[in-house]
Design a protein around this motif. Structure first.
Motif, mmCIF file in Angstrom:
data_model
loop_
_atom_site.group_PDB
_atom_site.id
_atom_site.type_symbol
_atom_site.label_atom_id
_atom_site.label_comp_id
_atom_site.label_asym_id
_atom_site.label_seq_id
_atom_site.Cartn_x
_atom_site.Cartn_y
_atom_site.Cartn_z
ATOM 1 N N UNK A 3 0.872 -1.174 0.000
ATOM 2 C CA UNK A 3 0.000 0.000 0.000
ATOM 3 C C UNK A 3 0.911 1.227 0.000
ATOM 4 N N UNK A 4 0.703 2.109 -0.966
ATOM 5 C CA UNK A 4 1.658 3.202 -1.128
ATOM 6 C C UNK A 4 1.223 4.500 -0.457
ATOM 7 N N UNK A 5 -0.023 4.612 -0.056
ATOM 8 C CA UNK A 5 -0.440 5.822 0.655
ATOM 9 C C UNK A 5 -1.690 5.528 1.477
ATOM 10 N N UNK A 23 -5.344 4.537 0.099
ATOM 11 C CA UNK A 23 -5.532 3.310 -0.660
ATOM 12 C C UNK A 23 -5.898 2.159 0.257
ATOM 13 N N UNK A 24 -6.306 1.079 -0.358
ATOM 14 C CA UNK A 24 -6.827 -0.022 0.451
ATOM 15 C C UNK A 24 -6.393 -1.352 -0.160
ATOM 16 N N UNK A 76 1.996 -4.656 3.484
ATOM 17 C CA UNK A 76 2.953 -3.754 4.105
ATOM 18 C C UNK A 76 3.148 -2.526 3.236
ATOM 19 N N UNK A 77 3.913 -1.599 3.725
ATOM 20 C CA UNK A 77 4.250 -0.419 2.945
ATOM 21 C C UNK A 77 5.671 -0.571 2.445
ATOM 22 N N UNK A 87 -7.413 -3.738 4.683
ATOM 23 C CA UNK A 87 -6.460 -2.766 5.223
ATOM 24 C C UNK A 87 -6.671 -1.406 4.569
ATOM 25 N N UNK A 88 -6.937 -0.399 5.392
ATOM 26 C CA UNK A 88 -7.112 0.944 4.850
ATOM 27 C C UNK A 88 -6.063 1.922 5.340
ATOM 28 N N UNK A 102 -1.798 2.737 5.535
ATOM 29 C CA UNK A 102 -0.665 2.321 4.708
ATOM 30 C C UNK A 102 0.539 1.896 5.524
ATOM 31 N N UNK A 110 1.449 -0.268 7.980
ATOM 32 C CA UNK A 110 1.019 -1.399 8.804
ATOM 33 C C UNK A 110 1.864 -2.621 8.499
ATOM 34 N N UNK A 111 1.795 -3.558 9.410
ATOM 35 C CA UNK A 111 2.328 -4.876 9.087
ATOM 36 C C UNK A 111 1.240 -5.888 9.425
ATOM 37 N N UNK A 112 0.653 -6.482 8.409
ATOM 38 C CA UNK A 112 -0.435 -7.429 8.620
ATOM 39 C C UNK A 112 -0.105 -8.713 7.874
#
Lengths: 108, 478, 445
Positions: B392-394, B397-398, B421-422, C372-373, C375, C377-379
């Motif tokens: 996820x870059x920002x 987003x979801x 993760x980011x 996941x909404x 950014x 996070x670690x899931x």
């Protein structure tokens, strides 16, 4: 081998019809078609849909019942999966009529 | 992925600079008149008219009409994405030309120019492909196949032609792998399908270069419903590649394909998709393969475009030793929802499968992985491995992950893992310390993230994929 | 032993007359509660049962469930000697509650705890003397009373369950224990359990269920609502050990506030069919939840546990581990979701489900999920399904163990990972013992 369980008077099941019945705590679809009784697990092997809610194709060769969710068809006589998306048979059970009562014996 | 009989990147290697087309090449509109356009809306008359236009046999007409009833009786799916389609406001059939050409020079100029711009004509001239099908709106306008393949008995036609010329072979499989009852959009396709590819590869024939299809939606409020059937006979192999593009209009268009694949004993099939529809296209597709003894079916599925994609390529492993491999990449940016995934169904002993899914969500986009791994009763000795990674870059987003695992056997080994993760700050700092801007660094990390897919693509697609990713990444901050 | 029920209980059903009889049997209840029951009863009467078309119920077939085979609890139960509790064996308890068919038969709490303001007892009894405190707790609706028809019916007809309220800063060292028993065919246990730990409070609560005989079909329809306040700490164990003919429906949810900690362990062994929603919401920054589940099934049992880890606030951690072992024709469904709101930055969330298939006729569905909404996070989630390794059985048998002993050891080893996370010795032993008793010999492969 398990025993026969009574599921009701034969006259209660119209021809053609498919009915959910409780046989030893299991959901079984009892089908009456062209003068014959059939009993299958009321479970589509594709994703568990209730066959008793689906259309009965009594005139097809072989006669079949169709899952209302994705259209998988199962042969009444042996539970064979006839169309995708089902690939495995559903269980078929022994049925007999004695003294006007329909009796079902679950297969193992 | 096994690549011993299917052409690999190395087979197709050529200088990167040699790629002819530009990145924004998709967003142009071709002015065409078309020779026939069914009126908007979906009813028995429109369906019967499509069948009549195609001079179809009665069984196909009946199949279409039955499918229309099934479509009407099925509710819209409650899961996946929001589908806001007015089915009465869609053109279901648009015939762009009179007949199909075997020579580009015979294709109407404006349509040929379209495919020129997309680089299809050149790819064929350079003999990078073994055969080409180009579908414009509802019909295939151009088709070719290398002569020697034809002599070996390979069939590569559009599906309409197959209905006329190979009815027995087609009827044996058509609608058997994906019956119209399967889901609402399979029913819709079954009612109004037009075009698509029909491929038959005879026993033992290996097709060295990919067969390529290029699908283009050009008109506004257009529905494209191609229908593809691929039969790989015993010990044969094929690689089919499809690309999809459309220009951007203000109203939505609908693309709803059905793809059926049969891979017989010891056969191999690879089906690669680079989906780059415009961001107002609903892409609702059913793809399913049945793999028989010791065969291999591979889906490589890259989803970059469309407003909403719902697509879960499936492999049913029907006999012992069959293998299924699915590689899925989804990239969602603003206004996009990629609900993509994969299904593997183990129906026989000693079958194995692997799913690798990579998704990226950016700039308010939503990526969902939705998948199934099922082990049927009697399928002993099954091995399956599913790995899903999401970036996820920002914070707008979801990312969602919905894997379904159903095990009805004891002797199995099923593994699933997923992570979201980011982009790691350490990675970013490292790259930026080497002189890259943040955007460049992010872009590089994303490229590395999807590298497993790109590696499996024919070279010109790999380069295109990388450019598309770069374009999507432009201006983004990790 | 089959217990017989009072005649009136067998005659009363969950219908309008039965509901009025239930109200009439509870004359001391505060008006707000009676009103609330009536509202929920009306909602129940108007609502349909969940349908197998709903995604949540697609895998759990309740068409054979007939509510009219069961009746509500109408009053003082006869005292029946039940099974000894498993979880409290050898534990020095700070308090205990016992109930039969949804009515408390025993309620004890250490005097010093009562003196510190701790409330612990059967909810049906406590609600008359702690009306004000409990009205607030009910109003929070941690579990929505209108979620589905089971929740509505529970809210209208509950009689059992416990309340635990621990005031600010009170730390209870000794575990508290509650057991709910059911006796007799057609019996029901409608529990509503409310646990509130105020800021800085600490407690350990062990709850279990038991049927007094193996054959009587009973009905449990329960809710559990947990509030863990700021910096509070709760260890909660819930062992579902009904007989294999009981229907078990439950909505359970915990809300964990800032810096709060919850360790929630579920053992699911009993029931003909169980459908449980177990939810944890982390609502304050830096909250933490550890969720452990052990399911062990046999016969035709069908156990469906839906878990939900909801990260509503930043810097929270959740860690879920469900281990299931299946025998015979049984089926388990575990469906888990990690949901991270946009506010849930720096979330660290994990979920894992392992299934040990002990029979070819068993079926395990495992459906982990991530939504996941945020950014940053670690899931992560993982799921495995596999069989007992034959070589391990051969090895154990070569060392002189019988086949069944070998299987028992392997099953114990499979669950060890869950046991290792349980910090209460008696619980570890009780779970291990209960599972061990249910291990059958494996058919020869």
């Amino acid at each position: 081998m398990s025993q026969f369980f009574p599921v009701g008077p034969a006259g209660d099941f119209a021809d053609p019809s498919s009915t959910l019945v409780d046989v030893d705590d299991e959901s079984i679809v009892l089908i009456h078609a062209s003068g014959r009784f059939y009993a299958l697990d009321d479970v589509c092997t594709h994703d568990g849909g209730p066959l008793s809610d689906g259309p009965l194709n009594a005139g097809d060769d072989p006669p079949s019942i169709e899952c209302p969710r994705h259209g998988a068809e199962f042969a009444l006589a042996d539970g064979a999966a006839l169309t995708m998306p089902a690939t495995k048979p559903t269980r078929a059970h022994e049925v007999k009529v004695e003294d006007g009562q329909v009796l079902v014996r679950l297969c193992d | 992925m096994a690549t011993d009989t299917i052409p690999t990147v190395a087979d197709l290697e050529r200088p990167v600079d040699d790629v002819p087309h530009e990145i924004n090449k998709y967003d142009f509109i071709t002015q065409t008149t078309g020779v026939f356009k069914a009126r908007k809306g979906l009813n028995r008359e429109v369906v019967a008219q499509i069948s009549e236009m195609k001079s179809e046999p009665g069984w196909m007409r009946d199949f279409r009409l039955r499918s229309l009833e099934i479509f009407k009786s099925k509710p819209m799916p409650k899961w996946g994405g929001d589908i806001a389609i007015d089915f009465d406001d869609v053109y279901y059939y648009l015939k762009p030309t009179e007949g199909q050409s075997k020579n580009w020079d015979d294709v109407p100029k404006e349509i040929k120019e379209t495919y020129d711009k997309l680089g299809i004509v050149e790819a064929e001239q350079k003999r990078l492909v073994a055969g080409v099908k180009a579908q414009f709106e509802s019909e295939v306008v151009y088709g070719s196949l290398q002569e020697d393949l034809g002599k070996q008995g390979v069939l590569f036609t559009d599906t309409d032609t197959a209905v006329r010329e190979h009815p027995e072979l087609l009827r044996q499989y058509f609608g058997k792998i994906i019956p119209p009852e399967d889901n609402k959009f399979a029913a819709l396709n079954s009612a109004v399908w037009s075009g698509g590819s029909f491929i038959y590869v005879p026993p033992g024939v290996h097709i060295e270069f990919p067969l390529q299809a290029y699908f283009r939606i050009n008109a506004e409020s257009m529905g494209q419903f191609e229908r593809t059937l691929i039969i790989v006979d015993e010990g044969a192999s094929v690689h089919y590649v499809e690309g999809c593009t459309a220009p951007m209009y203000t109203t939505e268009s609908l693309h709803s394909a059905v793809v059926e694949v049969i891979v017989k004993k010891n056969g191999r099939a690879r089906y690669t998709t680079i989906q780059n529809w415009a961001n107002n296209i609903y892409n609702l597709v059913t793809k399913r393969a049945m793999a028989y003894q010791d065969s291999l079916m591979e889906w490589i599925d890259g989803n970059l475009g469309s407003h909403l994609t719902m697509k879960y390529p499936a492999v049913y492993m029907m006999e012992p030793g069959a293998r299924g491999e699915i590689l899925s990449i989804a990239f969602s940016s603003k206004g996009q929802h990629q609900d993509a995934g994969a299904k593997v169904v183990h129906c026989a002993p000693n079958t194995s499968s692997r799913i690798v899914s990579k998704s990226i969500s950016k700039n308010g986009g939503r990526s969902s992985y939705r998948g199934l791994c099922k082990v049927e009763k009697g399928a002993t000795g099954v091995k399956s491995n599913v790995v899903c990674d999401a970036l996820i870059l920002d914070h707008d987003s979801r990312s969602d992950t919905y894997p379904y695992i159903e095990v009805e056997e004891q002797d199995v080994s099923i593994e699933h893992e997923a992570s979201v993760s980011r982009i790691g700050e350490e990675q970013l700092f490292y790259l930026m310390s080497r002189g890259l801007t943040e955007a460049e660094a992010s872009s590089m990390i994303v490229s590395g993230f999807i590298e497993p897919l790109v590696r499996e693509l024919p070279m010109e697609y790999a380069v295109e994929m990388n450019r598309l990713i770069e374009l999507q990444m432009e201006g983004s901050v990790g | 032993m089959t217990a017989t029920l009072p005649a009136d209980m067998q005659a009363t059903r969950f219908d309008a007359a039965g509901f009025e009889a239930l109200l009439a049997a509870r004359p001391g209840e505060p008006a707000w509660l009676t009103e609330r029951r009536r509202r929920s009863w009306e909602a129940f009467e108007a609502a349909p049962w969940p349908s197998n078309k709903d995604e949540e119920w697609m895998r759990t077939d309740i068409r054979l469930f007939k509510l009219d085979k069961f009746g509500p609890s109408l009053g003082a139960a006869e005292s029946i000697v039940g099974e000894q509790p498993l979880l409290s064996n050898g534990v020095e308890l700070g308090g205990r509650v016992e109930a039969l068919n949804g009515v408390a038969t025993l309620s004890e709490l250490d005097e010093d705890l009562a003196a510190q303001g701790v409330v612990f007892g059967g909810l049906g009894e406590a609600v008359t003397c702690h009306s004000e405190k409990l009205e607030k707790a009910f109003a929070r609706e941690v579990v929505s009373p209108t979620y589905d028809r089971f929740a509505m019916l529970n809210d209208a007809c509950w009689t059992g369950g416990v309340v635990l309220h621990v005031p600010k800063g009170v730390r209870i060292e000794k575990p508290l224990h509650a057991i709910a028993r059911m006796a007799g065919a057609g019996a029901s246990d409608f529990g509503k359990t409310i646990i509130v730990l105020e800021e800085g409070a600490e407690a350990t609560l062990l709850m279990e269920t038991a049927s007094t005989d193996a054959e009587s079909a009973g009905l449990h329809n329960g809710t559990i609502e947990i509030v863990v306040g700021r910096n509070a700490k709760l260890r909660y164990v819930n062992l579902q050990n009904w007989n294999n003919r009981t229907w078990h429906f439950a909505h359970q949810k915990a809300v964990v506030g800032r810096e709060g900690q919850l360790q929630w362990t579920i053992g699911a062994l009993g029931a003909r069919l169980a459908k449980v929603n177990q939810r944890v919401a982390l609502t304050g920054a830096d909250a933490e939840a550890q969720v452990n589940g052990a399911m062990f099934t046999q016969g035709k049992q069908h156990l469906c546990y839906n878990t939900h880890q909801h990260h509503e606030a930043p810097y929270c951690r959740s860690d879920l581990l469900y281990k299931n072992a299946l025998q015979d024709h049984s089926r388990t469904v575990w469906r888990g979701m990690i949901q991270v709101d946009e506010a849930g930055q720096r979330t660290d969330a994990y979920q894992r489900n392992d299934n040990l298939m002990l029979a070819a006729t068993a079926r395990a569905d495992s459906i982990p999920g991530l939504e996941i909404e945020a950014d940053d996070v670690r899931c992560t989630h993982g799921s495995t399904s596999g069989r007992v390794d034959d070589t391990m059985i051969f090895y154990a048998m070569s060392r002189g163990y019988t086949r069944q002993e070998a299987v028992r050891m392997i099953v114990a080893g499979f669950f060890q990972q869950v046991f290792d996370r349980i910090t209460i010795d008696s619980v570890r032993e009780a779970l291990g013992e209960a599972i061990g008793q249910r291990v059958q010999d494996l058919p020869n492969q």
